[in-house]
Design an enzyme around this catalytic site. Structure first.
Site, PDB file in Angstrom:
ATOM      1  N   CYS A 383       1.256  -1.060   0.206  1.00  0.00           N
ATOM      2  CA  CYS A 383       0.056  -0.381  -0.268  1.00  0.00           C
ATOM      3  C   CYS A 383       0.855   1.463   0.297  1.00  0.00           C
ATOM      4  CB  CYS A 383      -1.308   0.103   1.456  1.00  0.00           C
ATOM      5  SG  CYS A 383      -2.512   0.669   0.597  1.00  0.00           S
ATOM      6  N   HIS A 509      -3.686  -5.143   0.295  1.00  0.00           N
ATOM      7  CA  HIS A 509      -3.145  -5.730   1.242  1.00  0.00           C
ATOM      8  C   HIS A 509      -3.290  -7.209   1.982  1.00  0.00           C
ATOM      9  CE1 HIS A 509      -3.046  -1.694   3.797  1.00  0.00           C
ATOM     10  NE2 HIS A 509      -3.881  -1.508   3.085  1.00  0.00           N
ATOM     11  N   GLU A 511      -1.294  -9.012   2.606  1.00  0.00           N
ATOM     12  CA  GLU A 511      -1.694  -9.795   4.647  1.00  0.00           C
ATOM     13  C   GLU A 511      -2.854  -9.997   5.526  1.00  0.00           C
ATOM     14  OE1 GLU A 511      -1.413  -6.109   3.825  1.00  0.00           O
ATOM     15  OE2 GLU A 511      -1.424  -4.413   5.281  1.00  0.00           O
TER      16      GLU A 511
HETATM   17  N1  GLN Z   1      -1.918   6.818   2.577  1.00  0.00           N
HETATM   18  C1  GLN Z   1      -2.465   5.981   1.386  1.00  0.00           C
HETATM   19  C2  GLN Z   1      -2.928   6.009   0.505  1.00  0.00           C
HETATM   20  O1  GLN Z   1      -4.310   6.402   1.607  1.00  0.00           O
HETATM   21  C3  GLN Z   1      -1.686   4.525   1.331  1.00  0.00           C
HETATM   22  C4  GLN Z   1      -3.032   4.075   2.757  1.00  0.00           C
HETATM   23  C5  GLN Z   1      -2.193   2.596   3.415  1.00  0.00           C
HETATM   24  O2  GLN Z   1      -1.188   2.520   2.348  1.00  0.00           O
HETATM   25  N2  GLN Z   1      -3.554   1.764   3.655  1.00  0.00           N
HETATM   26  O3  GLN Z   1      -3.605   5.947  -0.006  1.00  0.00           O
END
Ligand code: GLN
Length: 532
Positions: A383, A509, A511
């Site tokens: 992310c 994600h 995970e």
């Molecule tokens: N801050 C980033 C976004 O909103 C990444 C979010 C995250 O790592 N879950 O796109």
């Protein structure tokens, strides 16, 4: 099974006794006997969901397939049961009050005074029972957050009291407490347990089973004493002793016959003991690694490791698959500088840059990415970690001066990561990110495809910003390739550097989907790359 059985799990004496793990372990044992089981968490705080909570406060926010932002215990439930949870599995006091107040505003209460009892408790009951009636589970385990005696938990405990009355023999209560060991006198103490059960009794709830968390074996005398003071059968006084890994707890609970006690209570057959072979195979690998590797986990919430719970567990799963013990070096991104980077990261075999929000710690994360890229160290960006990889590549390879994400620098001349179109007019923070499961198509000539062995995948998301398509050709020409794309929106889900040993950044994600019986392919491949 005709009627759904409801098990309520309460906790006493202190928090962090592992109610989530006990609930998940019991669920695992019942599932292994062929029952359709789910676990639900009731959280006593006023946030509508934990999505707006700082990870420092409450650990990771776990995202379900259907896009609910939930308590991290749901991650344990999925990792143990290998079955997805959903919106209905996490209830907060905030969400209960919100729906009751919305009903009141609509006039649904027809002029009645709206009160905690019965209106709030009715809503709690509805949320519990819906898992049996609508989702048709055989057994619903409801874990009540907090500790008995907390003001905040009172409506939940009162609901348990009412439901015990309504559901009769189709319900039971398991109470988890602590038996502390006093070093000075060399004794295990039962008084906190007695007091905590007394508090439960004052609320009108008699526990059926007591699970006693302890650092030392509990003898028959102690169990007899607890049984006597707390009105439970001595057979139902169960020991939960500290173990080296949470994945051992189901086996410990099987030894202690927790599942049998539950089945007896519900008058269900207590036949052959489930073998749990795949679970034991995993545990065996986990406990007998053939080799070791070390990876750095770079993030800004590392003081509270629960902030990265699912990532850590996914690493553990992947380590077991690779017959390898993975040592995780937790590195605070704010502590990383050009000067100390080789000291901090010089010895590790892989670098994972974690998800996150906001500009704090960004410099350190970008420095870590650069170090991994230039030194051919396996790199996994998740992310924000993927977004950092994209930004670092723009700054240092494509020479886009001051390239950034518009989240970190609204005025950047090269917004290589930019706000998603659908997010531009979003003002409210709660539950408004791009959340939950979306499809992604993999490029067959990629590390990701090699790991997944499948072209079509789905993964869960939680973000507002995305790879900016305007620059796609610059990246491809420069040597960073988008290898996973959302087929409906063209959003870039994965970037890789093919010339690197293992350099993969994912917008999603992974995970959240790693479980004991289904460890995640990307984590497996990443750990394997650190061993190569
Ligand atoms: N801050 C980033 C976004 O909103 C990444 C979010 C995250 O790592 N879950 O796109």
């Amino acid at each position: 099974m005709v009627d759904t059985k409801y098990i309520f799990v309460t906790g006493g004496v202190t928090s962090s006794l592992g109610k989530g793990i006990i609930s998940a372990s019991l669920a695992k044992l019942l599932q292994a006997r062929g029952y359709k089981v789910t676990i639900q968490k009731l959280d006593p705080y006023l946030n509508v969901d934990p999505g707006t909570l700082n990870p420092y406060e409450h650990g990771e926010c776990y995202v379900t397939e259907d896009g609910a932002e939930t308590d991290l215990d749901l991650g344990h439930y999925e990792r143990f049961l290998n079955v997805p949870t959903s919106q209905g599995n996490n209830v907060t006091t905030g969400s209960i009050y919100k729906s009751v107040i919305e009903k009141e505003r609509r006039g649904d209460f027809l002029g009645k005074t709206v009160q905690i009892i019965p209106h709030i408790t009715d809503e709690i009951k509805r949320r519990i029972k819906i898992l049996g009636t609508k989702h048709k589970y055989d057994i619903v385990i409801t874990e009540i957050g907090g500790t008995v005696g907390d003001i905040e938990s009172l409506p939940y405990i009162e609901t348990v009291r009412q439901l015990r009355w309504e559901l009769g023999s189709n319900s039971m209560v398991i109470h988890l407490t602590l038996v502390p060991y006093l070093n000075a006198s060399g004794e295990l103490k039962t008084k906190p347990t007695q007091h905590s059960v007394k508090t439960l009794l004052e609320a009108g709830v008699q526990p059926d089973v007591l699970v006693l968390r302890t650092e030392h074996e509990l003898g028959a005398d102690l169990r007899r004493k607890v049984a006597l003071f707390c009105n439970v059968n001595i057979k139902n006084v169960i020991q939960s002793i500290d173990v080296s890994t949470i994945y051992e707890v189901p086996l410990k609970m099987q030894e202690e016959e927790l599942d049998k006690r539950v089945l007896e209570k519900f008058d269900l057959p207590v036949d052959d003991l489930p073998k749990l072979k795949p679970w034991k195979d995993f545990l065996n690998k986990l406990k007998n690694p053939q080799t070791t590797t070390e990876i750095a986990l770079v993030g800004k919430y590392v003081e509270l490791q629960d902030s990265y719970k699912s990532i850590y567990e996914a690493i553990i799963h992947a380590g077991a698959v690779n017959n390898c013990k993975v040592n995780v070096k937790w590195i605070h991104s704010e502590n990383i500088t050009f000067e100390n980077i080789s000291e901090l990261l010089g010895s590790v075999k892989g670098i994972l840059v974690a998800p996150g929000f906001g500009h704090r710690g960004m410099e350190g994360k970008l420095t870590a990415v650069k170090y991994a890229r230039e030194n051919n160290i396996p790199f996994f960006g998740i992310c924000l970690g993927m977004q950092c990889a994209v930004i670092e590549f723009a700054q240092n390879v494509l020479n886009f001066d001051k390239a950034n994400s518009s989240e970190m620098d609204e005025k950047t001349p090269f917004p290589v990561i930019d706000i998603m179109e659908e997010q531009k007019n979003v003002l409210e923070k709660g539950g408004t990110m791009r959340l939950g499961s979306y499809p992604c198509i993999l490029n067959k000539d990629s590390k990701a495809y090699k790991a997944y062995k499948n072209e079509d995948i789905t993964e869960r998301h939680r973000h507002r910003y995305e790879f900016n398509d305007t620059y796609i050709d610059d990246y491809i020409n420069g040597g960073m390739i988008p290898t996973g794309i959302n087929p409906e929106t063209n959003l870039v889900e994965i970037v890789e550097i093919p010339d690197h040993k293992w350099f993969v950044g994912v917008q999603f994600h992974p995970e959240y989907k790693s479980t004991v019986l289904n460890p995640h392919p990307l984590f497996i491949d990443f750990i394997s790359a650190t061993l190569a």
